[in-house]
Write a protein that holds these residues in place. Sequence first.
Motif, short mmCIF file in Angstrom:
data_model
loop_
_atom_site.label_atom_id
_atom_site.label_comp_id
_atom_site.label_asym_id
_atom_site.label_seq_id
_atom_site.Cartn_x
_atom_site.Cartn_y
_atom_site.Cartn_z
N VAL A 174 -21.69 55.24 18.35
CA VAL A 174 -21.84 56.31 19.35
C VAL A 174 -22.52 55.74 20.59
CG1 VAL A 174 -22.84 58.57 19.81
CG2 VAL A 174 -22.00 58.03 17.51
N VAL A 175 -21.89 55.94 21.74
CA VAL A 175 -22.43 55.40 23.01
C VAL A 175 -22.73 56.56 23.96
CG1 VAL A 175 -21.23 53.21 22.79
CG2 VAL A 175 -20.09 55.10 23.94
N GLU A 176 -23.67 56.32 24.84
CA GLU A 176 -24.08 57.32 25.83
C GLU A 176 -23.68 56.84 27.22
OE1 GLU A 176 -28.09 59.87 27.13
OE2 GLU A 176 -28.20 58.23 25.67
N ASN A 177 -23.01 57.73 27.97
CA ASN A 177 -22.59 57.42 29.34
C ASN A 177 -21.83 56.08 29.39
OD1 ASN A 177 -23.88 59.77 30.34
ND2 ASN A 177 -25.83 58.68 30.41
N ARG A 178 -20.73 56.03 28.68
CA ARG A 178 -19.93 54.81 28.57
C ARG A 178 -19.53 54.29 29.95
NH1 ARG A 178 -15.43 56.16 24.75
NH2 ARG A 178 -14.41 54.25 25.48
N SER A 179 -19.37 52.99 30.04
CA SER A 179 -19.05 52.35 31.31
C SER A 179 -17.55 52.12 31.49
CB SER A 179 -19.78 51.00 31.42
OG SER A 179 -19.45 50.15 30.33
N VAL A 180 -16.77 52.30 30.41
CA VAL A 180 -15.32 52.12 30.50
C VAL A 180 -14.64 53.47 30.25
CG1 VAL A 180 -15.39 49.71 29.77
CG2 VAL A 180 -15.21 51.51 28.05
N PRO A 181 -13.44 53.68 30.82
CA PRO A 181 -12.75 54.97 30.63
C PRO A 181 -12.38 55.20 29.17
CG PRO A 181 -11.78 53.71 32.43
CD PRO A 181 -12.69 52.78 31.71
N LEU A 182 -12.12 56.44 28.85
CA LEU A 182 -11.61 56.78 27.52
C LEU A 182 -10.21 56.21 27.34
CD1 LEU A 182 -12.72 60.54 27.41
CD2 LEU A 182 -13.60 58.73 25.93
N PRO A 183 -9.78 55.98 26.10
CA PRO A 183 -8.43 55.46 25.88
C PRO A 183 -7.36 56.39 26.45
CG PRO A 183 -9.73 55.31 23.87
CD PRO A 183 -10.54 56.11 24.85
N VAL A 184 -6.22 55.81 26.80
CA VAL A 184 -5.12 56.59 27.39
C VAL A 184 -4.66 57.68 26.44
CG1 VAL A 184 -2.75 56.45 28.24
CG2 VAL A 184 -4.38 54.64 28.82
N ASN A 185 -4.71 57.43 25.13
CA ASN A 185 -4.22 58.43 24.17
C ASN A 185 -5.10 59.67 24.10
OD1 ASN A 185 -6.26 56.89 22.98
ND2 ASN A 185 -5.52 57.26 20.92
N CYS A 186 -6.23 59.69 24.84
CA CYS A 186 -7.10 60.87 24.88
C CYS A 186 -6.73 61.82 26.02
CB CYS A 186 -8.57 60.45 25.04
SG CYS A 186 -9.19 59.37 23.74
N ALA A 187 -5.75 61.42 26.84
CA ALA A 187 -5.46 62.17 28.07
C ALA A 187 -4.88 63.55 27.81
CB ALA A 187 -4.49 61.37 28.94
N GLU A 188 -4.33 63.79 26.60
CA GLU A 188 -3.70 65.07 26.32
C GLU A 188 -4.70 66.21 26.27
OE1 GLU A 188 -0.88 67.18 22.91
OE2 GLU A 188 -1.24 65.03 22.86
N TYR A 189 -5.95 65.92 25.86
CA TYR A 189 -6.93 66.98 25.65
C TYR A 189 -8.13 66.91 26.57
CZ TYR A 189 -4.34 67.98 21.38
OH TYR A 189 -3.35 68.30 20.48
N GLN A 190 -8.30 65.81 27.32
CA GLN A 190 -9.46 65.71 28.20
C GLN A 190 -9.20 64.71 29.32
OE1 GLN A 190 -12.88 63.93 26.06
NE2 GLN A 190 -11.43 63.48 24.41
N ASN A 191 -10.03 64.77 30.32
CA ASN A 191 -9.93 63.87 31.47
C ASN A 191 -10.50 62.51 31.08
OD1 ASN A 191 -9.85 62.57 33.90
ND2 ASN A 191 -11.31 63.93 34.94
N ILE A 192 -9.63 61.51 30.98
CA ILE A 192 -10.08 60.20 30.51
C ILE A 192 -10.89 59.45 31.56
CG2 ILE A 192 -8.18 59.99 28.88
CD1 ILE A 192 -6.79 58.12 30.87
N HIS A 193 -10.86 59.92 32.81
CA HIS A 193 -11.62 59.26 33.88
C HIS A 193 -13.01 59.87 34.05
CE1 HIS A 193 -8.06 57.02 34.94
NE2 HIS A 193 -7.36 58.13 35.07
N SER A 194 -13.29 60.93 33.31
CA SER A 194 -14.64 61.49 33.35
C SER A 194 -15.56 60.65 32.47
CB SER A 194 -14.63 62.95 32.86
OG SER A 194 -14.24 63.01 31.51
N THR A 195 -16.84 60.89 32.61
CA THR A 195 -17.81 60.13 31.80
C THR A 195 -18.55 61.10 30.89
OG1 THR A 195 -18.11 58.56 33.62
CG2 THR A 195 -19.76 58.53 31.87
N PRO A 196 -18.08 61.26 29.67
CA PRO A 196 -18.77 62.16 28.74
C PRO A 196 -20.15 61.60 28.40
CG PRO A 196 -17.12 60.86 27.59
CD PRO A 196 -16.94 60.57 29.04
N GLN A 197 -21.07 62.51 28.12
CA GLN A 197 -22.43 62.06 27.83
C GLN A 197 -22.47 61.20 26.57
OE1 GLN A 197 -25.34 65.15 27.92
NE2 GLN A 197 -27.07 63.77 27.49
N PHE A 198 -21.74 61.65 25.53
CA PHE A 198 -21.68 60.88 24.29
C PHE A 198 -20.22 60.75 23.86
CE2 PHE A 198 -25.94 62.69 24.23
CZ PHE A 198 -26.72 61.58 23.91
#
Length: 370
Positions: A174-198
Amino acid sequence: MSAGGIGNDSKSIQEVGEVVSGIGAQVHQVNFVLSCFSIVINFFHLLILSRKSMKTSSTNVILIGLSISDTFIMLTTVYKHYLVTDLENSDCVTADSRWKVYLDLSVWAIQTIFRRCGCWLGVLMATVRYVIVKKLSTSRFGNWSTPSTGWIMVLVVFCISGVQTIIYQSRWMVVENRSVPLPVNCAEYQNIHSTPQFSVMLTPFFSFNDQVVLRSYLMFDAIVTKFIPCFAFPILTISLVRVLRKMKEATENSGRKISVSGEEKKDLTTKLIVVMTIAFFITEAPLGMIYLVKVFYDRNDPISILSTDFVVYFSMLVTINSIGHPISCVMMSSQYRDTIRRMCGVKSNTKMSSARNKTSVVSVQGIQMT
């Protein structure tokens, strides 16, 4: 192949993925409704199987394990529908608090544990049934039909599946304020360019050398959890039916006063195994192929994303199977129906019960399980 050809193939896969994903959103809704119904029907199913009159054989105890697995799978499906950001990918778990991420990962783990248990408990039930019938005259196999043997098998399967899942879940940190974008396969349900807290990322052990450790595990899990049961189940079922047929022929030739066909008609275990074999193969074999796609393709590859989109369709088949188990028991087992009548305070027809007893003069341990 030219770069233009590869680009066109990727675009075609993405277009198919959009269609599959669009329909999948409606399938998720249907699966949620069916999951709620499955929870209710499996609760009563488990209540019936837990009665003393039903806990008389190892196969009935394994059915209890199957019902527990079905119930937990459906409970986690309902949780994911309401409280998890991404319904299809555990690597897309994000939340505003650390405890919520761990809770979501635990739900994914629980579902994985009981999905694997459901696969192997079905195979075990077919194995036990085959051994009991095949080794009918061998005393050292007599304890295979006892409830205690069933409980031991269920406990062993749950423990092994739990340990295997814990190893698999250890791939996440579990990481906090990740420095790299979310994987492309997450784009269906959330903004992969946002920075989730966890959020979650692969640990160095599972991610080094092009994820060789993770890919090796997925290959092993696909073979052990999906493909071996998919081949073992029909082989055991065909062997069981052949042995029962030979027993029937031998009994008819000997002229003994026993109706093997009557036993077979009333036999919950054999009929349920046949039904489960067909349903299991239709559901689990394609899921095994999806596992293999994850082994040979990167998770951001269009083919990998498309295969993940198909998971919801086969997950709905798993839900339908979980509903079908109690219904099959009601339709196939007179003992099951009698237990329901007693629970509801309805007296069974004594004449019919007497007629059934006269039909089968000889009751063989491990055959009369209904």
